[in-house]
Write a protein that holds these residues in place. Structure first.
Motif, PDB file in Angstrom:
ATOM      1  N   ALA A   4       0.836  -1.212   0.000  1.00  0.00           N
ATOM      2  CA  ALA A   4       0.000   0.000   0.000  1.00  0.00           C
ATOM      3  C   ALA A   4       0.868   1.258   0.000  1.00  0.00           C
ATOM      4  CB  ALA A   4      -0.920  -0.025   1.220  1.00  0.00           C
ATOM      5  N   ASP A   5       1.933   1.242   0.803  1.00  0.00           N
ATOM      6  CA  ASP A   5       2.848   2.392   0.818  1.00  0.00           C
ATOM      7  C   ASP A   5       3.502   2.601  -0.543  1.00  0.00           C
ATOM      8  OD1 ASP A   5       2.183   2.740   3.446  1.00  0.00           O
ATOM      9  OD2 ASP A   5       3.971   1.715   4.216  1.00  0.00           O
ATOM     10  N   LYS A   6       3.871   1.528  -1.163  1.00  0.00           N
ATOM     11  CA  LYS A   6       4.517   1.621  -2.470  1.00  0.00           C
ATOM     12  C   LYS A   6       3.559   2.194  -3.509  1.00  0.00           C
ATOM     13  CE  LYS A   6       7.297  -1.125  -5.639  1.00  0.00           C
ATOM     14  NZ  LYS A   6       7.827  -2.491  -5.929  1.00  0.00           N
ATOM     15  N   ALA A   7       2.286   1.765  -3.428  1.00  0.00           N
ATOM     16  CA  ALA A   7       1.291   2.285  -4.370  1.00  0.00           C
ATOM     17  C   ALA A   7       1.044   3.777  -4.127  1.00  0.00           C
ATOM     18  CB  ALA A   7      -0.013   1.497  -4.220  1.00  0.00           C
ATOM     19  N   ALA A   8       1.026   4.172  -2.837  1.00  0.00           N
ATOM     20  CA  ALA A   8       0.816   5.604  -2.529  1.00  0.00           C
ATOM     21  C   ALA A   8       1.980   6.446  -3.036  1.00  0.00           C
ATOM     22  CB  ALA A   8       0.635   5.772  -1.024  1.00  0.00           C
ATOM     23  N   ASP A   9       3.200   5.963  -2.846  1.00  0.00           N
ATOM     24  CA  ASP A   9       4.383   6.697  -3.355  1.00  0.00           C
ATOM     25  C   ASP A   9       4.354   6.827  -4.872  1.00  0.00           C
ATOM     26  OD1 ASP A   9       5.213   6.883  -0.743  1.00  0.00           O
ATOM     27  OD2 ASP A   9       6.602   5.170  -0.862  1.00  0.00           O
ATOM     28  N   LYS A  10       3.942   5.767  -5.515  1.00  0.00           N
ATOM     29  CA  LYS A  10       3.884   5.798  -6.969  1.00  0.00           C
ATOM     30  C   LYS A  10       2.845   6.829  -7.450  1.00  0.00           C
ATOM     31  CE  LYS A  10       3.361   2.783 -10.963  1.00  0.00           C
ATOM     32  NZ  LYS A  10       3.075   1.396 -11.428  1.00  0.00           N
ATOM     33  N   ALA A  11       1.713   6.862  -6.740  1.00  0.00           N
ATOM     34  CA  ALA A  11       0.660   7.825  -7.114  1.00  0.00           C
ATOM     35  C   ALA A  11       1.150   9.265  -6.899  1.00  0.00           C
ATOM     36  CB  ALA A  11      -0.603   7.542  -6.288  1.00  0.00           C
ATOM     37  N   ALA A  12       1.895   9.457  -5.796  1.00  0.00           N
ATOM     38  CA  ALA A  12       2.420  10.810  -5.519  1.00  0.00           C
ATOM     39  C   ALA A  12       3.424  11.221  -6.583  1.00  0.00           C
ATOM     40  CB  ALA A  12       3.049  10.830  -4.126  1.00  0.00           C
ATOM     41  N   ASP A  13       4.281  10.302  -6.994  1.00  0.00           N
ATOM     42  CA  ASP A  13       5.281  10.610  -8.042  1.00  0.00           C
ATOM     43  C   ASP A  13       4.598  10.963  -9.358  1.00  0.00           C
ATOM     44  OD1 ASP A  13       7.231  10.100  -6.189  1.00  0.00           O
ATOM     45  OD2 ASP A  13       7.616   8.038  -6.876  1.00  0.00           O
ATOM     46  N   GLU A  14       3.569  10.169  -9.681  1.00  0.00           N
ATOM     47  CA  GLU A  14       2.851  10.466 -10.918  1.00  0.00           C
ATOM     48  C   GLU A  14       2.188  11.842 -10.849  1.00  0.00           C
ATOM     49  OE1 GLU A  14       0.116   7.284 -11.482  1.00  0.00           O
ATOM     50  OE2 GLU A  14       1.662   5.840 -12.141  1.00  0.00           O
ATOM     51  N   ALA A  15       1.619  12.160  -9.660  1.00  0.00           N
ATOM     52  CA  ALA A  15       0.983  13.483  -9.497  1.00  0.00           C
ATOM     53  C   ALA A  15       2.012  14.608  -9.606  1.00  0.00           C
ATOM     54  CB  ALA A  15       0.263  13.530  -8.148  1.00  0.00           C
ATOM     55  N   ALA A  16       3.214  14.372  -9.050  1.00  0.00           N
ATOM     56  CA  ALA A  16       4.276  15.394  -9.129  1.00  0.00           C
ATOM     57  C   ALA A  16       4.731  15.590 -10.565  1.00  0.00           C
ATOM     58  CB  ALA A  16       5.440  14.969  -8.248  1.00  0.00           C
ATOM     59  N   GLU A  17       4.795  14.491 -11.344  1.00  0.00           N
ATOM     60  CA  GLU A  17       5.212  14.608 -12.734  1.00  0.00           C
ATOM     61  C   GLU A  17       4.171  15.392 -13.563  1.00  0.00           C
ATOM     62  OE1 GLU A  17       5.901  10.684 -14.124  1.00  0.00           O
ATOM     63  OE2 GLU A  17       7.765  10.411 -12.999  1.00  0.00           O
ATOM     64  N   LYS A  18       2.906  15.208 -13.232  1.00  0.00           N
ATOM     65  CA  LYS A  18       1.839  15.884 -13.994  1.00  0.00           C
ATOM     66  C   LYS A  18       1.614  17.334 -13.549  1.00  0.00           C
ATOM     67  CE  LYS A  18      -0.686  11.639 -15.034  1.00  0.00           C
ATOM     68  NZ  LYS A  18      -1.957  10.892 -14.871  1.00  0.00           N
ATOM     69  N   ALA A  19       2.169  17.777 -12.432  1.00  0.00           N
ATOM     70  CA  ALA A  19       1.932  19.142 -11.903  1.00  0.00           C
ATOM     71  C   ALA A  19       2.441  20.241 -12.848  1.00  0.00           C
ATOM     72  CB  ALA A  19       2.570  19.268 -10.520  1.00  0.00           C
ATOM     73  N   PRO A  20       3.680  20.216 -13.419  1.00  0.00           N
ATOM     74  CA  PRO A  20       4.133  21.278 -14.344  1.00  0.00           C
ATOM     75  C   PRO A  20       3.253  21.388 -15.580  1.00  0.00           C
ATOM     76  CG  PRO A  20       5.994  19.987 -13.575  1.00  0.00           C
ATOM     77  CD  PRO A  20       4.778  19.267 -13.118  1.00  0.00           C
ATOM     78  N   GLU A  21       2.827  20.224 -16.095  1.00  0.00           N
ATOM     79  CA  GLU A  21       1.983  20.243 -17.283  1.00  0.00           C
ATOM     80  C   GLU A  21       0.658  20.944 -16.965  1.00  0.00           C
ATOM     81  OE1 GLU A  21       1.497  16.272 -18.606  1.00  0.00           O
ATOM     82  OE2 GLU A  21       3.621  15.993 -19.153  1.00  0.00           O
ATOM     83  N   LYS A  22       0.115  20.631 -15.808  1.00  0.00           N
ATOM     84  CA  LYS A  22      -1.154  21.270 -15.426  1.00  0.00           C
ATOM     85  C   LYS A  22      -0.971  22.785 -15.250  1.00  0.00           C
ATOM     86  CE  LYS A  22      -3.285  17.284 -13.171  1.00  0.00           C
ATOM     87  NZ  LYS A  22      -3.828  16.758 -11.909  1.00  0.00           N
ATOM     88  N   ALA A  23       0.188  23.172 -14.664  1.00  0.00           N
ATOM     89  CA  ALA A  23       0.452  24.612 -14.459  1.00  0.00           C
ATOM     90  C   ALA A  23       0.576  25.346 -15.818  1.00  0.00           C
ATOM     91  CB  ALA A  23       1.725  24.803 -13.634  1.00  0.00           C
ATOM     92  N   ALA A  24       1.279  24.732 -16.772  1.00  0.00           N
ATOM     93  CA  ALA A  24       1.449  25.336 -18.100  1.00  0.00           C
ATOM     94  C   ALA A  24       0.099  25.466 -18.793  1.00  0.00           C
ATOM     95  CB  ALA A  24       2.409  24.486 -18.934  1.00  0.00           C
ATOM     96  N   ASP A  25      -0.724  24.398 -18.706  1.00  0.00           N
ATOM     97  CA  ASP A  25      -2.050  24.437 -19.320  1.00  0.00           C
ATOM     98  C   ASP A  25      -2.905  25.546 -18.694  1.00  0.00           C
ATOM     99  OD1 ASP A  25      -1.335  22.328 -20.902  1.00  0.00           O
ATOM    100  OD2 ASP A  25      -2.317  20.781 -19.645  1.00  0.00           O
TER     101      ASP A  25
END
Length: 521
Positions: free
Chosen positions: A491-512
């Motif tokens: 469960a911890d590993k899945a949460a970390d993975k979700a957080a990393d994916e969210a962090a990767e998508k944050a600049p794209e969302k800001a630019a949009d």
């Protein structure tokens, strides 16, 4: 097969006033002889005379009966063979074929009628005919193959009925056979010594073929009076047949249970000499010939203990001492006493020095097998323990010495039996055969210290079982905890993975968002 013109059936018809018998009368008289000698593979048939012309009253003689199975043949032959009785000895071949016919009938899962017919046939004809016949090992072998299919209680009943008829003297032939056999046995016993046991052993084997009960009755009577004959008599019994050994066991039980003999001396304190001699004879006999069936003697000891009689424990002590080499040692030196605290090899050194029985591997295994097979391990221990507690109160004797000896005998026999069982049985077998401490105390009324003493070899197994259960429970709990930790980690590993994916998508969302804002502006 061809038979002589004058047959037992012809004699029976003549007694009824019939001058001319039907042609099938001779075949009916020896019906069992028509059976195939080897295995009775063919269909067995017994032809009964068609005596309509003779005006017979018996309905059995007026029809033709076809026997398709050995059981039917035995039931059809029973009336005629019962009339023959001990005179069956005049035809040894017919005697042997009747034994084989009865064996075939008992082998095919007989019903009550067939078992009763075989038992009656053996009681009225086969055994009495053997008594008055000449020495014939072949007949003895055939008859023993039949008797060994029966339980020991049925065999002992047959021996007892025949022995009573021999002692009754109402049948002249049996009385003559008894007198001749007893005279030969007494003449042999007068000349017996340690040097000529081989010669007279062969003679004993011959005279015991036909009439073993009278032979052993005479021998046991002399053994009870002269205990120095025990060893020579046991040595010369190596030529006996299995049937003779079986009859010997019955005669031993008959002498042990005789109500006409006192088991205590006149002083009321010590065991009678005849009882001591007979007990010693049993120990020596069953040690030297361990293949003799022990079930009857052990069951007799159990029954006497259940009746509140503890003197027969002397027989059990001698059996365990001789057959297993285990004895309660007395008057030991300090070194010997210390050696008893060591291992098996050190204890055997002490017993060898004291002259206790050696080479007891086969006999001890046989004794253990008889106890386990008959289910007497737990009953014997429980009855001895209960007799130990009650002998002082149930005995009417006023002698304190006798009461003390009874208590000591029960205690020593219980220790001896428990030691024998713990050495010959594995802890798992002992635990399976013996009740638990709680059952011994609650159900059987034993004292706690005695219950713990009896179940001591099984306590270790029970403790191991408890430890195994606890270990299995611990392993199961550890596996559950490991599974929980693995789930949490996943469960911890899945949460970390979700957080990393969210962090990767944050600049794209800001630019949009900035582009949308610029477009709106």
């Amino acid at each position: 097969a061809a038979y002589e013109p004058i047959s037992p059936m012809s004699m029976l018809l003549r007694k009824k006033g019939i001058s001319k018998a039907a042609p099938h009368a001779t075949a009916a008289a020896t019906a069992a002889a028509a059976a195939a000698p080897d295995g009775l593979s063919t269909a067995l048939s017994i032809s009964v005379a068609d005596a309509d012309a003779a005006d017979l009253d018996e309905p059995a003689l007026s029809t033709l009966v076809q026997a398709q199975t050995p059981a039917q043949a035995v039931r059809a032959a029973l009336p005629l063979v019962s009339h023959l009785g001990l005179h069956l000895a005049a035809r040894p071949v017919l005697h042997a074929k009747l034994c084989r016919l009865c064996i075939a009938a008992l082998t095919d899962e007989p019903d009550k009628r067939t078992a009763y017919a075989v038992d009656t046939l053996t009681e009225l004809a086969l055994l009495p005919a053997l008594t008055v016949s000449k020495t014939n090992p072949g007949i003895v072998h055939e008859l023993w193959k039949l008797l060994e299919l029966m339980p020991y209680t049925a065999r002992y009943r047959l021996y007892g009925v025949l022995h009573e008829r021999l002692n009754d003297g109402s049948v002249p032939e049996l009385a003559l056979a008894r007198a001749i056999t007893a005279d030969e046995t007494k003449r042999m016993m007068r000349r017996l010594s340690k040097e000529n046991t081989k010669h007279y052993g062969r003679h004993l084997g011959k005279i015991s073929h036909s009439n073993p009960s009278i032979v052993f009755d005479t021998i046991l009577s002399q053994i009870q009076a002269y205990d120095n004959l025990i060893v020579p008599v046991v040595d010369m019994m190596k030529y006996l047949t299995p049937m003779s050994f079986d009859c010997l066991t019955f005669m031993v039980l008959s002498h042990l249970s005789s109500p006409s003999k006192s088991r205590l001396k006149e002083d009321g304190l010590n065991v009678s000499l005849w009882m001591q001699s007979l007990s010693s004879f049993c120990g020596n006999l069953y040690k030297k010939y361990p293949l003799i069936e022990l079930v009857g003697l052990l069951q007799y000891i159990t029954n006497t203990l259940k009746s509140g009689m503890s003197l027969q424990l002397l027989v059990l002590r001698d059996l365990v001492t001789k057959m297993a080499g285990i004895d309660m040692l007395e008057d030991l030196s300090a070194d010997q006493l210390e050696a008893q605290a060591g291992g098996e090899t050190l204890r055997n050194c002490v017993t060898d020095l004291l002259g206790i029985a050696r080479n007891t591997k086969k006999s001890s295994a046989r004794l253990k097998e008889a106890l386990v097979k008959q289910g007497l391990v737990a009953p014997l221990c429980i009855l001895i323990a209960r007799q130990r507690s009650a002998c002082v109160f149930l005995n009417d004797s006023q002698h304190l010495k006798q009461l003390g000896e009874l208590y000591d005998r029960c205690q020593q026999t219980l220790e001896q039996l428990q030691l024998f069982l713990s050495q010959t049985m594995s802890p798992a077998e002992y635990a399976e055969a013996m009740p638990t401490v709680g059952e011994l105390c609650a159900t059987h009324g034993l004292e706690p210290e005695v219950a713990f003493f009896i179940t001591r070899p099984a306590i270790a197994v029970q403790q191991q079982e408890v430890e195994a259960v606890e270990k299995a429970r611990k392993v199961k709990a550890d596996k559950a905890k490991a599974a929980e930790k693995a789930a949490e980690k996943a469960a911890d590993k899945a949460a970390d993975k979700a957080a990393d994916e969210a962090a990767e998508k944050a600049p794209e969302k800001a630019a949009d968002k900035a582009a949308d804002k610029a477009a709106d502006k």
